[in-house]
Scaffold this motif. Sequence first.
Motif, mmCIF file in Angstrom:
data_model
loop_
_atom_site.group_PDB
_atom_site.id
_atom_site.type_symbol
_atom_site.label_atom_id
_atom_site.label_comp_id
_atom_site.label_asym_id
_atom_site.label_seq_id
_atom_site.Cartn_x
_atom_site.Cartn_y
_atom_site.Cartn_z
ATOM 1 N N TYR A 174 -6.320 5.861 -5.497
ATOM 2 C CA TYR A 174 -6.320 4.685 -4.628
ATOM 3 C C TYR A 174 -5.470 4.948 -3.399
ATOM 4 O O TYR A 174 -4.314 5.352 -3.507
ATOM 5 C CB TYR A 174 -5.806 3.449 -5.377
ATOM 6 C CG TYR A 174 -6.688 3.081 -6.539
ATOM 7 C CD1 TYR A 174 -8.036 2.783 -6.326
ATOM 8 C CD2 TYR A 174 -6.211 3.060 -7.841
ATOM 9 C CE1 TYR A 174 -8.869 2.468 -7.381
ATOM 10 C CE2 TYR A 174 -7.037 2.749 -8.912
ATOM 11 C CZ TYR A 174 -8.368 2.454 -8.668
ATOM 12 O OH TYR A 174 -9.186 2.157 -9.720
ATOM 13 N N ILE A 175 -6.062 4.728 -2.253
ATOM 14 C CA ILE A 175 -5.365 4.985 -0.995
ATOM 15 C C ILE A 175 -5.456 3.766 -0.092
ATOM 16 O O ILE A 175 -6.544 3.221 0.120
ATOM 17 C CB ILE A 175 -5.992 6.200 -0.265
ATOM 18 C CG1 ILE A 175 -5.784 7.468 -1.096
ATOM 19 C CG2 ILE A 175 -5.402 6.360 1.131
ATOM 20 C CD1 ILE A 175 -6.509 8.682 -0.556
ATOM 21 N N GLU A 176 -4.288 3.337 0.422
ATOM 22 C CA GLU A 176 -4.295 2.268 1.424
ATOM 23 C C GLU A 176 -3.775 2.884 2.711
ATOM 24 O O GLU A 176 -2.692 3.494 2.703
ATOM 25 C CB GLU A 176 -3.402 1.111 0.960
ATOM 26 C CG GLU A 176 -3.652 -0.219 1.665
ATOM 27 C CD GLU A 176 -3.054 -0.332 3.055
ATOM 28 O OE1 GLU A 176 -3.681 -0.932 3.950
ATOM 29 O OE2 GLU A 176 -1.956 0.217 3.264
ATOM 30 N N SER A 177 -4.495 2.746 3.816
ATOM 31 C CA SER A 177 -4.175 3.436 5.067
ATOM 32 C C SER A 177 -3.948 4.913 4.785
ATOM 33 O O SER A 177 -4.867 5.586 4.367
ATOM 34 C CB SER A 177 -2.977 2.800 5.758
ATOM 35 O OG SER A 177 -3.323 1.484 6.124
ATOM 36 N N ASN A 178 -2.691 5.409 4.943
ATOM 37 C CA ASN A 178 -2.480 6.805 4.560
ATOM 38 C C ASN A 178 -1.504 6.929 3.390
ATOM 39 O O ASN A 178 -0.880 7.970 3.182
ATOM 40 C CB ASN A 178 -2.034 7.636 5.769
ATOM 41 C CG ASN A 178 -0.633 7.250 6.211
ATOM 42 O OD1 ASN A 178 -0.127 6.188 5.845
ATOM 43 N ND2 ASN A 178 0.006 8.110 6.988
ATOM 44 N N ILE A 208 -0.768 6.981 -0.629
ATOM 45 C CA ILE A 208 -1.408 7.165 -1.933
ATOM 46 C C ILE A 208 -0.775 6.181 -2.914
ATOM 47 O O ILE A 208 0.403 6.283 -3.244
ATOM 48 C CB ILE A 208 -1.249 8.614 -2.422
ATOM 49 C CG1 ILE A 208 -2.143 9.513 -1.552
ATOM 50 C CG2 ILE A 208 -1.696 8.788 -3.869
ATOM 51 C CD1 ILE A 208 -1.439 10.446 -0.698
ATOM 52 N N LEU A 209 -1.549 5.204 -3.359
ATOM 53 C CA LEU A 209 -1.002 4.166 -4.225
ATOM 54 C C LEU A 209 -0.977 4.608 -5.679
ATOM 55 O O LEU A 209 -0.050 4.302 -6.417
ATOM 56 C CB LEU A 209 -1.828 2.883 -4.114
ATOM 57 C CG LEU A 209 -1.992 2.288 -2.719
ATOM 58 C CD1 LEU A 209 -2.891 1.071 -2.774
ATOM 59 C CD2 LEU A 209 -0.639 1.918 -2.123
ATOM 60 N N SER A 252 -1.089 12.040 9.208
ATOM 61 C CA SER A 252 -0.455 10.943 9.951
ATOM 62 C C SER A 252 -1.315 9.681 9.932
ATOM 63 O O SER A 252 -0.815 8.567 9.900
ATOM 64 C CB SER A 252 -0.163 11.371 11.382
ATOM 65 O OG SER A 252 -1.382 11.506 12.075
ATOM 66 N N GLN A 253 -2.648 9.851 9.924
ATOM 67 C CA GLN A 253 -3.501 8.657 9.940
ATOM 68 C C GLN A 253 -4.450 8.600 8.758
ATOM 69 O O GLN A 253 -5.418 7.855 8.771
ATOM 70 C CB GLN A 253 -4.313 8.620 11.224
ATOM 71 C CG GLN A 253 -3.484 8.182 12.415
ATOM 72 C CD GLN A 253 -4.345 7.881 13.598
ATOM 73 O OE1 GLN A 253 -5.148 8.700 14.011
ATOM 74 N NE2 GLN A 253 -4.188 6.695 14.162
ATOM 75 N N GLY A 254 -4.155 9.391 7.736
ATOM 76 C CA GLY A 254 -5.086 9.377 6.615
ATOM 77 C C GLY A 254 -4.656 10.324 5.516
ATOM 78 O O GLY A 254 -3.478 10.654 5.383
ATOM 79 N N VAL A 255 -5.623 10.782 4.752
ATOM 80 C CA VAL A 255 -5.322 11.635 3.617
ATOM 81 C C VAL A 255 -6.417 12.684 3.460
ATOM 82 O O VAL A 255 -7.600 12.383 3.601
ATOM 83 C CB VAL A 255 -5.246 10.791 2.313
ATOM 84 C CG1 VAL A 255 -4.931 11.681 1.117
ATOM 85 C CG2 VAL A 255 -4.211 9.681 2.435
ATOM 86 N N ALA A 256 -5.997 13.922 3.183
ATOM 87 C CA ALA A 256 -6.951 14.955 2.796
ATOM 88 C C ALA A 256 -6.954 15.019 1.268
ATOM 89 O O ALA A 256 -5.909 14.900 0.636
ATOM 90 C CB ALA A 256 -6.550 16.294 3.393
#
Lengths: 246, 315
Positions: B30-34, B36-37, B53-57
Amino acid sequence: MKILEVKNLSVEARADKKTILKNISFEIEEKSIFVLIGPNGSGKSTLAYTLIGIPRFKITSGKIFFLGKEISKLPIYKRARMGLALGFQEPAYFKGISVENFLKACSKNSQQKEIEKALDLVGLEPKKFLKRKMDQQLSSGERKRIELASVIVMKPKLMILDEPDSGLDIIIYKELYDILDNIRQATNASILLITHREEIGFLADQAGFLNKGELVYKGKFDDVMIRYCQSVGRRKRCRKLKVKKT
Amino acid sequence: MQIPNLFLKSAKKCGYDVKLMQTSGISHLYIESNKILSLQGNPGLIIKTKRLSQGVAIKILVKKNVKIKKPVFLCFGILNPKGKQIILPEIILEKNSELKILAHCTFPQATKVIHKMKAKIELKKASKLFYTETHYHGENFGAEVVPNFKILLRQNTYLENKFILKQGSIGKLKINLEAILEKNSFAEIDSQIIGKGREDDVSIFDKLLLEGENSHSLIKLKGAAINGGKILFKGETRASKLAKNSRGHIDCQEIIIGKNSFAQSIPIISVENPEARITHEASIGKVNQKQLETLMARGLSEKQAISFIVRGVVK
Ligand SMILES: Nc1ncnc2c1ncn2[C@@H]1O[C@H](COP(=O)(O)OP(=O)(O)OP(=O)(O)O)[C@@H](O)[C@H]1O
Ligand SMILES: [Mg+2]
């Protein structure tokens, strides 16, 4: 009380302004079955469509009263919500929609139990049919039964059934008449039954004979049948009926 | 496991089994903005992330011969009305493995949200992937969403890929999918879209390249453009010289309702091997009048009846 009163109704098709129904008047009593017969093209379906309010047809004169209220100008769904229901002669198919979801949409508050009961009543095994799709894979007889079930789950006060017996084989339409009788007992609804089959006679409280857009005769079913046979030239049948009468 | 309530609500709206999502031990990310929840892998299933910086790989890998029976839930969202999110997933199924992904992208409050995804997916020999992605963009037409898929199907692989956006508004949506199919592979790419308003602007471009013998593909679009919604669909299938006995089909069915709505379907098919066969069919039209009358004669208002019919078609 009168469920339905039709007074001097004339109707034309919006598309070509052709007059289809001329000066029709009749009444349907509470908890009764009114059988409407008439040859192909006489205007039976048009009458059904006009009563439910399909906008393809325009009332040029006359009025329709349902439960004492004038409904001639109400949209289809408002008439339906008042308790007027129509089972179509050639029901529509719905790709991608299950019988269960269709019946649920037709019945605002019906419980699952009632949906299954309605299917049972029309002779379709719920287990087999609930998940079936409302597409062309249904046989036309099956589709017609579902149409009837969808009217039943509405719990209407008047069911207009447009040839629910056409396209069904002999045994099945006899069964259908028992079903209609059961429906009347179970729901207390009145029925306006459009048909070509005289076998229905035992059910009819009243009948009408529609010819070329005119309700040329109404009264007891047997009398209506005689007029019908005379008019369409089935003399032999006519004689038989007369003999039976006397 | 901490799942934001808005994630759950929107996943439920889109038909996911929210109880199953919250079961302990179920694989998920689960990811909110960048941020990792929550992340949970499983034996044979590796999920790794790298914050940008603006997301997740993201890297998801199913090991050789491992068949994951329970679905993996992926949820990417932005809970603020404004924001930007870039998701870069790489999904690899090793030989003879199997995976089912239920992905959900949610921007429930979006007034100005940008979400971009660039996914790379590789199915190694004899692997199977079932991938479903549902979206909810809120009710304000405030999202701009650009998913991009590059998919490679090795020999004897199987892919079912579904993209579903039927709830709420869309905003701008631009999907680009390209898949290469090797020998004996099968891919079905299925999109279901309902655009409900003037600001809904959708373009979908699915491109499948049949490059191996006996490869089979199906592209499906079921859509409805309502009250000014626009859907542009381009489905392309090419059979190369090597694609002997390959089969491809493109099927597009759309309903169009209301003023200023627009639906366009462009099939592109090309064949370079005489023993390959690619077909397409498309229809765009108004709601069936008889169906409408039937439902209204059962007490549904015109609006209710249309929505019922549309839900049946876009399925
Ligand atoms: N939309 C329409 N526009 C013009 N004419 C119509 C329209 N619908 C029906 N008609 C015509 O009205 C007449 C009555 O048709 P209707 O369908 O009511 O007959 P019916 O008695 O139900 O016949 P059947 O026994 O074949 O079902 C026919 O001549 C038919 O061609
Ligand atoms: Mg008729």
